[in-house]
Scaffold this motif. Structure first.
Motif, PDB file in Angstrom:
ATOM      1  N   GLY A 130      11.274  -3.551   6.481  1.00 36.28           N
ATOM      2  CA  GLY A 130      10.139  -3.850   6.844  1.00 36.28           C
ATOM      3  C   GLY A 130       9.192  -2.694   7.153  1.00 36.28           C
ATOM      4  N   ARG A 131       9.638  -2.182   8.442  1.00 27.41           N
ATOM      5  CA  ARG A 131       8.868  -1.007   8.899  1.00 27.41           C
ATOM      6  C   ARG A 131       8.751   0.061   7.791  1.00 27.41           C
ATOM      7  NH1 ARG A 131       8.846   0.830  14.396  1.00 27.41           N
ATOM      8  NH2 ARG A 131      10.273  -1.158  14.825  1.00 27.41           N
ATOM      9  N   LEU A 132       9.622   0.336   6.936  1.00 26.97           N
ATOM     10  CA  LEU A 132       9.455   1.450   5.991  1.00 26.97           C
ATOM     11  C   LEU A 132       8.457   0.771   4.886  1.00 26.97           C
ATOM     12  CD1 LEU A 132      13.175   2.756   5.205  1.00 26.97           C
ATOM     13  CD2 LEU A 132      10.946   4.200   5.816  1.00 26.97           C
ATOM     14  N   ALA A 133       8.462  -0.173   4.569  1.00 26.39           N
ATOM     15  CA  ALA A 133       7.687  -0.740   3.608  1.00 26.39           C
ATOM     16  C   ALA A 133       5.849  -0.678   4.472  1.00 26.39           C
ATOM     17  CB  ALA A 133       7.915  -2.107   3.263  1.00 26.39           C
ATOM     18  N   ARG A 134       5.859  -1.121   5.448  1.00 30.35           N
ATOM     19  CA  ARG A 134       4.575  -1.262   5.928  1.00 30.35           C
ATOM     20  C   ARG A 134       4.129   0.268   6.299  1.00 30.35           C
ATOM     21  NH1 ARG A 134       7.508  -5.310   9.114  1.00 30.35           N
ATOM     22  NH2 ARG A 134       7.662  -3.723  10.760  1.00 30.35           N
ATOM     23  N   SER A 135       4.986   1.104   6.824  1.00 23.66           N
ATOM     24  CA  SER A 135       4.871   2.357   6.769  1.00 23.66           C
ATOM     25  C   SER A 135       4.107   3.083   5.525  1.00 23.66           C
ATOM     26  CB  SER A 135       5.762   3.371   7.595  1.00 23.66           C
ATOM     27  OG  SER A 135       6.355   3.095   8.702  1.00 23.66           O
ATOM     28  N   TYR A 136       4.936   2.653   4.428  1.00 27.29           N
ATOM     29  CA  TYR A 136       4.298   3.251   3.303  1.00 27.29           C
ATOM     30  C   TYR A 136       2.806   2.739   2.639  1.00 27.29           C
ATOM     31  CZ  TYR A 136       3.865   3.984  -1.987  1.00 27.29           C
ATOM     32  OH  TYR A 136       3.376   4.155  -3.282  1.00 27.29           O
ATOM     33  N   LEU A 137       2.524   1.521   3.166  1.00 31.09           N
ATOM     34  CA  LEU A 137       1.363   0.861   2.857  1.00 31.09           C
ATOM     35  C   LEU A 137       0.232   1.619   3.788  1.00 31.09           C
ATOM     36  CD1 LEU A 137       2.302  -3.019   2.485  1.00 31.09           C
ATOM     37  CD2 LEU A 137       2.002  -0.920   0.545  1.00 31.09           C
ATOM     38  N   VAL A 138       0.664   1.663   5.041  1.00 30.95           N
ATOM     39  CA  VAL A 138      -0.271   2.494   5.957  1.00 30.95           C
ATOM     40  C   VAL A 138      -0.677   3.647   5.556  1.00 30.95           C
ATOM     41  CG1 VAL A 138      -0.704   3.300   8.252  1.00 30.95           C
ATOM     42  CG2 VAL A 138       0.302   1.123   7.895  1.00 30.95           C
ATOM     43  N   PHE A 139       0.374   4.470   4.931  1.00 28.64           N
ATOM     44  CA  PHE A 139       0.321   6.039   4.351  1.00 28.64           C
ATOM     45  C   PHE A 139      -0.755   5.927   3.400  1.00 28.64           C
ATOM     46  CE2 PHE A 139       1.472   9.053   1.475  1.00 28.64           C
ATOM     47  CZ  PHE A 139       1.326  10.285   1.851  1.00 28.64           C
ATOM     48  N   LEU A 140      -0.566   4.788   2.490  1.00 26.18           N
ATOM     49  CA  LEU A 140      -1.659   4.741   1.292  1.00 26.18           C
ATOM     50  C   LEU A 140      -2.927   4.573   1.792  1.00 26.18           C
ATOM     51  CD1 LEU A 140       0.388   2.626  -1.403  1.00 26.18           C
ATOM     52  CD2 LEU A 140       0.103   4.988  -1.395  1.00 26.18           C
ATOM     53  N   GLU A 141      -3.048   3.766   2.790  1.00 22.74           N
ATOM     54  CA  GLU A 141      -4.611   3.586   3.226  1.00 22.74           C
ATOM     55  C   GLU A 141      -5.262   4.737   3.558  1.00 22.74           C
ATOM     56  OE1 GLU A 141      -4.484  -1.289   4.443  1.00 22.74           O
ATOM     57  OE2 GLU A 141      -4.055   0.139   5.902  1.00 22.74           O
ATOM     58  N   ASP A 142      -4.332   5.710   4.386  1.00 21.61           N
ATOM     59  CA  ASP A 142      -4.765   6.582   4.945  1.00 21.61           C
ATOM     60  C   ASP A 142      -5.317   7.775   3.934  1.00 21.61           C
ATOM     61  OD1 ASP A 142      -4.266   5.995   7.606  1.00 21.61           O
ATOM     62  OD2 ASP A 142      -2.250   6.920   7.781  1.00 21.61           O
ATOM     63  N   GLN A 143      -4.582   7.670   2.847  1.00 18.29           N
ATOM     64  CA  GLN A 143      -5.211   8.238   1.509  1.00 18.29           C
ATOM     65  C   GLN A 143      -6.148   7.725   0.760  1.00 18.29           C
ATOM     66  OE1 GLN A 143      -3.522  11.350   1.411  1.00 18.29           O
ATOM     67  NE2 GLN A 143      -2.410  10.350   3.296  1.00 18.29           N
ATOM     68  N   ASP A 144      -6.647   6.593   1.429  1.00 14.93           N
ATOM     69  CA  ASP A 144      -7.816   5.912   0.783  1.00 14.93           C
ATOM     70  C   ASP A 144      -7.361   4.910  -0.381  1.00 14.93           C
ATOM     71  OD1 ASP A 144      -9.821   6.589   2.645  1.00 14.93           O
ATOM     72  OD2 ASP A 144     -10.170   8.648   1.474  1.00 14.93           O
ATOM     73  N   ILE A 145      -6.184   4.554  -0.471  1.00 11.89           N
ATOM     74  CA  ILE A 145      -5.805   3.865  -1.625  1.00 11.89           C
ATOM     75  C   ILE A 145      -5.504   2.469  -1.082  1.00 11.89           C
ATOM     76  CG2 ILE A 145      -3.971   3.504  -3.079  1.00 11.89           C
ATOM     77  CD1 ILE A 145      -3.149   6.309  -3.143  1.00 11.89           C
ATOM     78  N   VAL A 146      -6.094   1.200  -1.419  1.00 14.70           N
ATOM     79  CA  VAL A 146      -5.972  -0.025  -0.994  1.00 14.70           C
ATOM     80  C   VAL A 146      -5.505  -0.953  -1.721  1.00 14.70           C
ATOM     81  CG1 VAL A 146      -8.021   0.501   0.669  1.00 14.70           C
ATOM     82  CG2 VAL A 146      -8.406  -0.337  -1.582  1.00 14.70           C
ATOM     83  N   ASP A 147      -5.227  -0.485  -3.073  1.00 16.85           N
ATOM     84  CA  ASP A 147      -4.358  -1.236  -4.218  1.00 16.85           C
ATOM     85  C   ASP A 147      -3.402  -0.536  -4.672  1.00 16.85           C
ATOM     86  OD1 ASP A 147      -3.750  -2.735  -6.366  1.00 16.85           O
ATOM     87  OD2 ASP A 147      -5.881  -3.386  -6.891  1.00 16.85           O
ATOM     88  N   LEU A 148      -2.041  -1.149  -4.452  1.00 16.15           N
ATOM     89  CA  LEU A 148      -0.859  -0.588  -5.045  1.00 16.15           C
ATOM     90  C   LEU A 148      -1.223   0.022  -6.721  1.00 16.15           C
ATOM     91  CD1 LEU A 148       2.088  -0.071  -4.019  1.00 16.15           C
ATOM     92  CD2 LEU A 148       2.747  -2.124  -4.966  1.00 16.15           C
ATOM     93  N   ALA A 149      -1.863  -0.766  -7.392  1.00 14.99           N
ATOM     94  CA  ALA A 149      -1.890  -0.335  -8.624  1.00 14.99           C
ATOM     95  C   ALA A 149      -2.603   1.066  -8.820  1.00 14.99           C
ATOM     96  CB  ALA A 149      -2.837  -1.189  -9.241  1.00 14.99           C
ATOM     97  N   ASP A 150      -3.191   1.491  -7.777  1.00 19.79           N
ATOM     98  CA  ASP A 150      -3.736   2.921  -7.569  1.00 19.79           C
ATOM     99  C   ASP A 150      -2.632   3.841  -7.192  1.00 19.79           C
ATOM    100  OD1 ASP A 150      -6.081   2.053  -8.677  1.00 19.79           O
ATOM    101  OD2 ASP A 150      -6.933   1.557  -6.649  1.00 19.79           O
TER     102      ASP A 150
END
Length: 401
Positions: free
Chosen positions: A135-155
């Motif tokens: 869970g920690r790794l998955a959440r860290s990846y999603l936070v990393f994407l948000e830091d890159q201005d990506i808010v949808d996994l499709a992007d």
């Protein structure tokens, strides 16, 4: 419920004293109460949930201008206690872990995805530690994407996966790369994105198999002697000796309950948390004696039925792996053993070495360690140097010349 900051602080402080908290801890609470009053404009201001939420975000130190983990912990702790009192009329002093499992995404889609992943892991019955790491790794990846201005996994694309792993390697040891890849891959498979899975498979990570470190005989004797002679508390001695003799994981030591001890038979009946496998362990007389002394004379009065509880209020079970590490490290230092990273992993290796030297069969060792596959135990064969030397073939006479 209408209550001022001053009144709320008084209620919390009384509850802390009634629960037996140390004065130093109460002093930290009082500092937080004073800080809240200053932020709100005075002690006579009413406390409301919205005020607490804003106060908890004040995590920047005015002295350094940087994020303060101490502020986050102290302010967040007081707000949780205060909100629980507003909702229930009771001051809840339940212990929470520092850190809270790492950063979490804030976007709706990513929050829902992280929640779905956690639900899926729970439904499949994965061990608590496995769920926490995945869970920690998955959440860290999603936070990393948000830091890159990506808010949808499709992007997101495969490059984002590789960049995420690279970002972790800037903070984590290189030896953790194999664990990152193998524990991150299940989440990517869960998303159904084969391109992301293909990207993580491109990371060349090999499992590093090293000879497990063990405690030498002289140091081991010093530790046992310190535990036997009362240099450390009976609780700390019991935890250290159990880890040394049985090789129990930290999570199993934390989860050990009073009903798990067979006093007459000198046995422990443990349901191992990582694998779910039941195991019965023989416990030496010294360990049973220390356990009995702890329970009869040193263990605080508490309704918690876990064997090992906090020595300071609240007297609940130990919080996490770090608690066990602290106990074992403290015991080693008290015994005069330094220069080793003392924890359950080291003592687990030591327990295996002792079993191998006693000619215990590998299937038995595997069962005691709680390995799901017997092959996982083979790495420990390297600690039995004497028997390994017996496997060395003599150099042919013709090759010596």
């Amino acid at each position: 419920m209408d209550i001022t900051i001053k009144q709320l602080g008084g209620v919390v402080v009384v509850a802390l004293r009634d629960a037996g908290y140390m004065e130093s801890t109460i002093g930290n609470y009082q500092k937080t109460i004073n800080a809240l009053a200053e932020y709100a404009g005075g002690m006579d201001q009413l406390y409301i949930v919205e005020l607490g939420a804003k106060f908890a975000t004040m995590t920047t130190s005015p002295r350094t201008g940087k994020f303060s983990a101490v502020r986050r912990f102290d302010y967040g702790r007081f707000v949780r206690v205060s909100n629980s009192y507003l909702e229930t009329g009771v001051v809840s002093l339940a212990v929470t872990k520092r850190g809270g499992g790492g950063a979490r995404p804030v976007g709706h889609d990513f929050t829902a995805l992280a929640t779905a992943w956690e639900h899926d892991m729970a439904q499949r019955g994965l061990a608590a530690q496995t769920q926490d790491y995945y869970g920690r790794l998955a959440r860290s990846y999603l936070v990393f994407l948000e830091d890159q201005d990506i808010v949808d996994l499709a992007d997101a694309d495969g490059a984002s996966v590789l960049a995420f792993v690279e970002s972790l390697m800037g903070r984590w040891a290189a030896t953790t790369l194999y664990g990152i890849v193998t524990n991150f891959r299940p989440f990517l498979k869960f998303t159904g994105r084969t391109d992301l899975v293909a990207a993580i498979n491109m990371v060349r990570a090999r499992r590093q198999v090293k000879t497990p470190p063990v405690v030498d005989a002289a140091d081991q004797q010093l530790v046992v002697q310190a535990c036997a002679t009362g240099v450390v508390s009976a609780r700390d001695a019991s935890i250290t000796l159990l880890a040394l003799v049985t090789g129990l994981r930290a999570c199993d030591l934390i989860g050990l309950r009073l009903a798990d001890i067979d006093w007459r038979g000198h046995l422990l009946h443990v349901l191992q948390q990582k694998t779910g496998n039941p195991v019965t362990l023989s416990v030496p007389a010294l360990v049973i004696t220390k356990l009995a002394h702890y329970l009869l004379h040193q263990r605080p009065a508490t309704d918690d039925d876990h064997v090992f509880v906090r020595s300071i209020a609240p007297h609940t079970r130990l919080a996490d792996h770090a608690s066990i590490y602290t106990v074992i490290d403290k015991t080693f230092r008290a015994a005069g053993v330094t220069g080793v990273k003392a924890g359950t992993q080291l003592l687990r290796h030591n327990a295996v070495a002792n079993m191998l030297q006693a000619a215990v069969a590998l299937p038995t060792i595997s069962a005691v360690l709680g390995h799901a596959r017997q092959e996982s135990t083979n790495v420990y064969l390297s600690v039995d140097e004497q028997r390994l030397l017996q496997c060395v073939l003599p150099i042919p006479a013709g090759a010596r010349s």
